[in-house]
Design a protein around this motif. Structure first.
Motif, mmCIF file in Angstrom:
data_model
loop_
_atom_site.group_PDB
_atom_site.id
_atom_site.type_symbol
_atom_site.label_atom_id
_atom_site.label_comp_id
_atom_site.label_asym_id
_atom_site.label_seq_id
_atom_site.Cartn_x
_atom_site.Cartn_y
_atom_site.Cartn_z
ATOM 1 N N GLU A 96 7.923 -33.264 -26.763
ATOM 2 C CA GLU A 96 7.452 -31.878 -26.673
ATOM 3 C C GLU A 96 6.386 -31.747 -25.595
ATOM 4 O O GLU A 96 6.355 -30.780 -24.830
ATOM 5 C CB GLU A 96 6.891 -31.413 -28.022
ATOM 6 C CG GLU A 96 7.956 -30.998 -29.016
ATOM 7 C CD GLU A 96 7.374 -30.498 -30.332
ATOM 8 O OE1 GLU A 96 6.124 -30.562 -30.479
ATOM 9 O OE2 GLU A 96 8.148 -30.067 -31.203
ATOM 10 N N SER A 101 13.701 -33.944 -23.941
ATOM 11 C CA SER A 101 14.160 -34.029 -25.334
ATOM 12 C C SER A 101 15.356 -34.957 -25.490
ATOM 13 O O SER A 101 16.344 -34.612 -26.123
ATOM 14 C CB SER A 101 14.515 -32.633 -25.855
ATOM 15 O OG SER A 101 15.497 -32.052 -25.019
ATOM 16 N N THR A 104 14.745 -36.398 -29.262
ATOM 17 C CA THR A 104 14.226 -35.514 -30.311
ATOM 18 C C THR A 104 15.284 -35.142 -31.348
ATOM 19 O O THR A 104 15.041 -35.228 -32.562
ATOM 20 C CB THR A 104 13.631 -34.238 -29.688
ATOM 21 O OG1 THR A 104 12.474 -34.604 -28.932
ATOM 22 C CG2 THR A 104 13.225 -33.245 -30.763
#
Length: 420
Positions: A96, A101, A104
């Protein structure tokens, strides 16, 4: 010379970066091959190199660390769940912050799977009476999925069942702080094949009803658990001997549910413990006004008065209990005991008397009074036998009374009934 230093520094940085990649690739490879121990060793080697690493390598390292610990947790090392959660959360935070990402989505998916594993393991622990372990796993589940506040509620319940009141108190106070309500809707429908009502989520239930395999859909509202939580906080403070906090908690609990008789009784007991007998009597009167037809309430009033030595008040409460429920065995036994205890209290005075004419007269008077009290106690139990003829507790106490009175005929009669 400066140029050489810069070149040397660049070479050192390149070597460190190469080592990072190498150890992370090794860990990744070993994980794919199912060799968790080797992957863990590779990550331990990479750990000192991570402080100056790029965000992408830090995220990769944390993701692999999460994988290793998750595998350890699934292999039986439940303490590794916490480390896996921490690592996966770190992945999300790093990516983040960096705007990338790569890991993630996988990290979040792993945490969802881990929540299910933790809950299933907690259910198994509760079934095996491993309540502390169950509570810890349910709390971790809540931390993994904060929107699922029921996990926190169940963690508190497991702690109470396991007698870990301090931890239960932490969980209940957290529930209170987040404004947990616990009410909801349970979706049910009748299985056409079996005729049984079954519970399922709303989407599945509606589809099953539409398909014709289920019928009679029902939406059942479940009540709020707010009162229960506040009540339990008060009871736990009492259990822990934190009387001031308990009184404050009782005020909250009573404000939420002013007609809860259990709360009134427990608050009354606490005031009695603190020496405030007037407040105790006031609360006991309030309890009987709230629930005048509750035999358990009057029985508990009898028990409390009996413990305080208030024999007549106890006797009146037990008699009221039996008016409401004539077959209340414990009230019958305790009512009988009030007479026996009062009779026994006369024996000490009888034993202290001398041989004078006045003392002999007083002795005979006390003995008659004692026997009358014992007979009162026996009469209560003889009446109890009419509705509960085989009760061992009643028969045993009755046999003892007749034995103390020297009534051999009735003693043998009851002894025979006991043997039968």
């Amino acid at each position: 010379m400066k140029t050489k230093v810069l070149i040397l520094s660049a070479m050192t940085f390149s070597l460190v970066g190469f080592a990072q990649k190498s150890e992370l690739k090794t860990a990744e490879k070993e994980l794919k091959n199912g060799n968790n121990a080797a992957a863990k060793t590779a990550l331990e080697s990479a750990s000192p190199l991570m402080s100056g690493a790029d965000a992408k390598y830090k995220a990769q390292y944390q993701f692999l660390l999460g994988e290793v610990n998750y595998n350890m947790a699934k292999g039986g090392d439940t303490s590794a769940f916490d480390s896996a959660i921490s690592a996966y959360n770190e992945v999300v935070a790093i990516e983040e912050a960096s705007g990338k990402s790569k890991y993630t989505a996988d990290a979040k998916q792993k945490m969802q799977a881990m929540t299910a594993d933790l809950v299933n393991s907690a259910v198994e622990d509760n079934a095996n009476k491993k309540y502390k372990e169950a509570a810890e796993k349910l709390y971790l589940s809540y931390k993994l999925s904060p929107k699922d506040t029921n996990y926190l509620y169940f963690a508190a319940s497991s702690s109470v069942t396991g007698g870990d009141y301090e931890k239960a108190l932490d969980y209940y106070n957290e529930l209170k702080e987040i404004g947990y309500d616990g009410s909801g809707v349970v979706y049910k429908a009748k299985n056409v094949a079996t005729g049984e009502m079954e519970e399922m989520d709303k989407v599945q239930r509606d589809l099953m009803v539409k398909s014709g395999t289920y019928s009679d859909p029902v939406d059942e509202k479940t009540p709020s658990k707010t009162s229960e939580i506040i009540k339990n906080i008060a009871l736990i403070y009492t259990q822990l001997g934190q009387d001031d906090k308990a009184l404050e908690a009782y005020k909250d609990a009573r404000a939420d549910d002013p007609k809860d008789v259990t709360l009134i009784l427990n608050e009354a007991n606490l005031y009695y413990k603190l020496g405030d007998k007037e407040k105790f009597k006031e609360l006991m009167a309030e309890a009987t006004a709230v629930s005048p037809d509750n035999p358990d309430l009057f029985y508990n009033i009898g028990v409390i008065n009996m413990e305080q030595g208030n024999i007549q008040e106890a006797r009146d409460a037990y008699k009221k209990t039996l008016e409401i429920n004539p077959g209340y065995t414990n009230a019958q036994l305790n009512l009988s005991t009030t007479y026996v205890n009062e009779g026994n209290a006369l024996i000490d005075e009888m034993n202290e008397l001398g041989n004078s004419r006045a003392d002999i007269a007083r002795y005979d008077e006390l003995k008659q009074k004692k026997d009358d009290l014992f007979m009162e106690g026996a009469t209560v139990l003889e009446e109890a036998l009419k509705t509960n003829p085989g009760n061992q507790g009643i028969l045993t106490q009755l046999k003892n009374i007749y034995g103390a009175m020297g009534d051999n005929e009735n003693f043998m009669r009851i002894k025979k009934l006991l043997a039968e």
